[in-house]
Write a protein that holds these residues in place. Structure first.
Motif, PDB file in Angstrom:
ATOM      1  N   GLN A 285      -2.952  -2.367   1.938  1.00  0.00           N
ATOM      2  CA  GLN A 285      -2.867  -3.924   1.940  1.00  0.00           C
ATOM      3  C   GLN A 285      -2.142  -4.801   2.834  1.00  0.00           C
ATOM      4  OE1 GLN A 285      -5.304  -5.891   0.834  1.00  0.00           O
ATOM      5  NE2 GLN A 285      -4.430  -7.822   1.449  1.00  0.00           N
ATOM      6  N   CYS A 286      -0.688  -4.318   2.671  1.00  0.00           N
ATOM      7  CA  CYS A 286       0.344  -4.967   3.443  1.00  0.00           C
ATOM      8  C   CYS A 286       0.910  -4.596   4.601  1.00  0.00           C
ATOM      9  CB  CYS A 286       1.443  -5.513   2.364  1.00  0.00           C
ATOM     10  SG  CYS A 286       2.293  -3.997   1.826  1.00  0.00           S
ATOM     11  N   LYS A 287       0.548  -3.125   4.605  1.00  0.00           N
ATOM     12  CA  LYS A 287       0.902  -2.124   5.859  1.00  0.00           C
ATOM     13  C   LYS A 287       2.262  -2.293   6.019  1.00  0.00           C
ATOM     14  CE  LYS A 287      -3.490  -1.723   7.321  1.00  0.00           C
ATOM     15  NZ  LYS A 287      -4.163  -0.995   6.356  1.00  0.00           N
ATOM     16  N   HIS A 288       3.144  -2.668   5.323  1.00  0.00           N
ATOM     17  CA  HIS A 288       4.702  -2.853   5.579  1.00  0.00           C
ATOM     18  C   HIS A 288       5.516  -1.832   4.818  1.00  0.00           C
ATOM     19  CE1 HIS A 288       4.252  -6.310   8.156  1.00  0.00           C
ATOM     20  NE2 HIS A 288       3.698  -6.848   7.215  1.00  0.00           N
ATOM     21  N   ARG A 289       5.207  -1.752   3.533  1.00  0.00           N
ATOM     22  CA  ARG A 289       6.056  -1.025   2.460  1.00  0.00           C
ATOM     23  C   ARG A 289       5.528   0.248   2.566  1.00  0.00           C
ATOM     24  NH1 ARG A 289       6.436  -5.322  -2.090  1.00  0.00           N
ATOM     25  NH2 ARG A 289       6.821  -3.399  -3.194  1.00  0.00           N
ATOM     26  N   SER A 290       6.073   1.524   2.244  1.00  0.00           N
ATOM     27  CA  SER A 290       5.750   2.681   1.757  1.00  0.00           C
ATOM     28  C   SER A 290       5.070   2.808   0.511  1.00  0.00           C
ATOM     29  CB  SER A 290       6.761   3.624   2.190  1.00  0.00           C
ATOM     30  OG  SER A 290       7.675   3.448   1.219  1.00  0.00           O
ATOM     31  N   VAL A 291       4.146   3.625   0.339  1.00  0.00           N
ATOM     32  CA  VAL A 291       3.468   3.996  -0.880  1.00  0.00           C
ATOM     33  C   VAL A 291       4.415   4.816  -1.772  1.00  0.00           C
ATOM     34  CG1 VAL A 291       1.317   4.576  -2.098  1.00  0.00           C
ATOM     35  CG2 VAL A 291       1.229   3.407  -0.086  1.00  0.00           C
ATOM     36  N   PRO A 292       4.775   4.795  -3.200  1.00  0.00           N
ATOM     37  CA  PRO A 292       5.387   5.611  -3.962  1.00  0.00           C
ATOM     38  C   PRO A 292       4.523   6.941  -4.062  1.00  0.00           C
ATOM     39  CG  PRO A 292       4.727   3.757  -5.157  1.00  0.00           C
ATOM     40  CD  PRO A 292       4.375   3.605  -3.852  1.00  0.00           C
ATOM     41  N   PRO A 293       5.400   8.073  -4.393  1.00  0.00           N
ATOM     42  CA  PRO A 293       4.552   9.095  -4.500  1.00  0.00           C
ATOM     43  C   PRO A 293       3.797   9.307  -5.832  1.00  0.00           C
ATOM     44  CG  PRO A 293       6.720   9.412  -5.122  1.00  0.00           C
ATOM     45  CD  PRO A 293       6.730   7.941  -4.443  1.00  0.00           C
ATOM     46  N   THR A 294       2.510   9.939  -5.565  1.00  0.00           N
ATOM     47  CA  THR A 294       1.757   9.870  -6.773  1.00  0.00           C
ATOM     48  C   THR A 294       2.118  10.202  -8.121  1.00  0.00           C
ATOM     49  OG1 THR A 294      -0.702  10.657  -7.352  1.00  0.00           O
ATOM     50  CG2 THR A 294       0.694  12.311  -6.107  1.00  0.00           C
ATOM     51  N   LEU A 295       1.806   9.925  -9.085  1.00  0.00           N
ATOM     52  CA  LEU A 295       2.006  10.408 -10.584  1.00  0.00           C
ATOM     53  C   LEU A 295       1.078  11.128 -11.243  1.00  0.00           C
ATOM     54  CD1 LEU A 295       3.384   6.764 -11.892  1.00  0.00           C
ATOM     55  CD2 LEU A 295       4.773   8.924 -11.029  1.00  0.00           C
ATOM     56  N   GLY A 296      -0.147  11.313 -10.314  1.00  0.00           N
ATOM     57  CA  GLY A 296      -1.161  12.096 -10.896  1.00  0.00           C
ATOM     58  C   GLY A 296      -1.906  12.986 -10.000  1.00  0.00           C
ATOM     59  N   SER A 297      -3.218  13.152 -10.260  1.00  0.00           N
ATOM     60  CA  SER A 297      -4.092  13.809  -9.176  1.00  0.00           C
ATOM     61  C   SER A 297      -4.589  12.925  -8.018  1.00  0.00           C
ATOM     62  CB  SER A 297      -5.045  14.600  -9.861  1.00  0.00           C
ATOM     63  OG  SER A 297      -6.264  13.432 -10.378  1.00  0.00           O
ATOM     64  N   LYS A 298      -4.487  11.550  -8.236  1.00  0.00           N
ATOM     65  CA  LYS A 298      -5.138  10.793  -7.270  1.00  0.00           C
ATOM     66  C   LYS A 298      -4.189  10.119  -6.547  1.00  0.00           C
ATOM     67  CE  LYS A 298      -8.525   6.690  -7.097  1.00  0.00           C
ATOM     68  NZ  LYS A 298      -9.356   6.024  -7.911  1.00  0.00           N
ATOM     69  N   PRO A 299      -4.378  10.097  -5.101  1.00  0.00           N
ATOM     70  CA  PRO A 299      -3.021   9.774  -4.337  1.00  0.00           C
ATOM     71  C   PRO A 299      -2.931   8.190  -4.469  1.00  0.00           C
ATOM     72  CG  PRO A 299      -4.563  10.455  -2.677  1.00  0.00           C
ATOM     73  CD  PRO A 299      -5.061  10.922  -4.244  1.00  0.00           C
ATOM     74  N   ARG A 300      -1.993   7.415  -4.459  1.00  0.00           N
ATOM     75  CA  ARG A 300      -1.867   5.982  -4.409  1.00  0.00           C
ATOM     76  C   ARG A 300      -2.306   5.509  -2.985  1.00  0.00           C
ATOM     77  NH1 ARG A 300       3.158   4.031  -7.778  1.00  0.00           N
ATOM     78  NH2 ARG A 300       2.871   5.196  -9.932  1.00  0.00           N
ATOM     79  N   ARG A 301      -2.650   3.969  -3.027  1.00  0.00           N
ATOM     80  CA  ARG A 301      -3.177   3.425  -1.799  1.00  0.00           C
ATOM     81  C   ARG A 301      -2.308   2.273  -1.790  1.00  0.00           C
ATOM     82  NH1 ARG A 301      -9.472   2.725  -2.529  1.00  0.00           N
ATOM     83  NH2 ARG A 301      -9.209   1.884  -0.512  1.00  0.00           N
ATOM     84  N   TYR A 302      -1.700   1.830  -2.722  1.00  0.00           N
ATOM     85  CA  TYR A 302      -1.132   0.442  -2.481  1.00  0.00           C
ATOM     86  C   TYR A 302       0.327   0.616  -3.080  1.00  0.00           C
ATOM     87  CZ  TYR A 302      -5.847  -0.897  -2.116  1.00  0.00           C
ATOM     88  OH  TYR A 302      -7.078  -0.874  -1.887  1.00  0.00           O
ATOM     89  N   CYS A 303       1.367  -0.252  -2.443  1.00  0.00           N
ATOM     90  CA  CYS A 303       2.884  -0.161  -2.761  1.00  0.00           C
ATOM     91  C   CYS A 303       3.110  -0.757  -4.187  1.00  0.00           C
ATOM     92  CB  CYS A 303       3.458  -0.756  -1.785  1.00  0.00           C
ATOM     93  SG  CYS A 303       3.296  -2.514  -1.565  1.00  0.00           S
ATOM     94  N   SER A 304       2.177  -1.820  -4.567  1.00  0.00           N
ATOM     95  CA  SER A 304       2.667  -2.656  -5.930  1.00  0.00           C
ATOM     96  C   SER A 304       1.243  -2.949  -6.445  1.00  0.00           C
ATOM     97  CB  SER A 304       3.285  -3.465  -5.611  1.00  0.00           C
ATOM     98  OG  SER A 304       2.851  -4.587  -4.839  1.00  0.00           O
ATOM     99  N   ARG A 305       1.345  -3.646  -7.722  1.00  0.00           N
ATOM    100  CA  ARG A 305       0.291  -4.179  -8.261  1.00  0.00           C
ATOM    101  C   ARG A 305      -0.245  -5.535  -7.770  1.00  0.00           C
ATOM    102  NH1 ARG A 305      -2.533  -1.486 -12.275  1.00  0.00           N
ATOM    103  NH2 ARG A 305      -1.427  -0.554 -13.734  1.00  0.00           N
TER     104      ARG A 305
END
Length: 150
Positions: A14-34
């Motif tokens: 969405q913002c293309k600025h901040r890095s996405v935190p590492p995944t907590l489960g099996s599905k990789p995260r796409r966004y940096c925040s809620r």
């Protein structure tokens, strides 16, 4: 030390600025925040609504074009009917004969000396137009016709 493969740092979709935190489960995260998750959802929703509005407008334009075409076709048919109705008295004045037969009969009667009186069905409107006058148009014939209220 063993070389561990490093995964490239992913940026928020969405913002293309901040890095996405590492995944907590099996599905990789796409966004940096809620907040980026919410903004992405709203953007997708707006895009769907916009696509639906564009599709509705295309359908409306198509309906308008079809209605306009039908209207023009009705008006054309009405003009042809009015012109045919105006031409019918001229055919009756010739005694139901074709123009060529009526012209031949008129030429023969002029040779015989008959036909000196004014011919029925002829009026000022049927006289040839003076030089420089514009030819009659379909709209000239329709001026006295009733308006069509579709």
């Amino acid at each position: 030390m063993a070389d561990t493969p490093q995964t490239p740092e992913r940026l928020c979709e969405q913002c293309k600025h901040r890095s996405v935190p590492p995944t907590l489960g099996s599905k990789p995260r796409r966004y940096c925040s809620r907040s980026c998750v919410q903004r992405a959802y709203e953007a997708r929703k707006t895009q769907r609504l916009l696509a639906a509005a564009v599709e509705q407008e295309k359908e409306r334009q198509t309906r308008l074009m079809v209605a306009a075409t039908v209207q023009l076709e009705r008006e054309r048919a009405e003009r042809e009917r009015l012109l045919a109705a105006q031409a019918a008295p001229a055919v009756e004045a010739r005694g139901g004969k074709s123009r060529e037969d009526a012209a031949a009969a008129g030429a023969k009667s002029r040779e015989d000396g008959a036909g000196q009186q004014e011919r029925p069905g002829k009026s000022r409107e049927d006289a040839p137009a003076p030089r420089g006058a514009r030819p009659k148009r379909v709209t000239d014939y329709l001026r006295g016709a009733p308006k069509m209220g579709w």
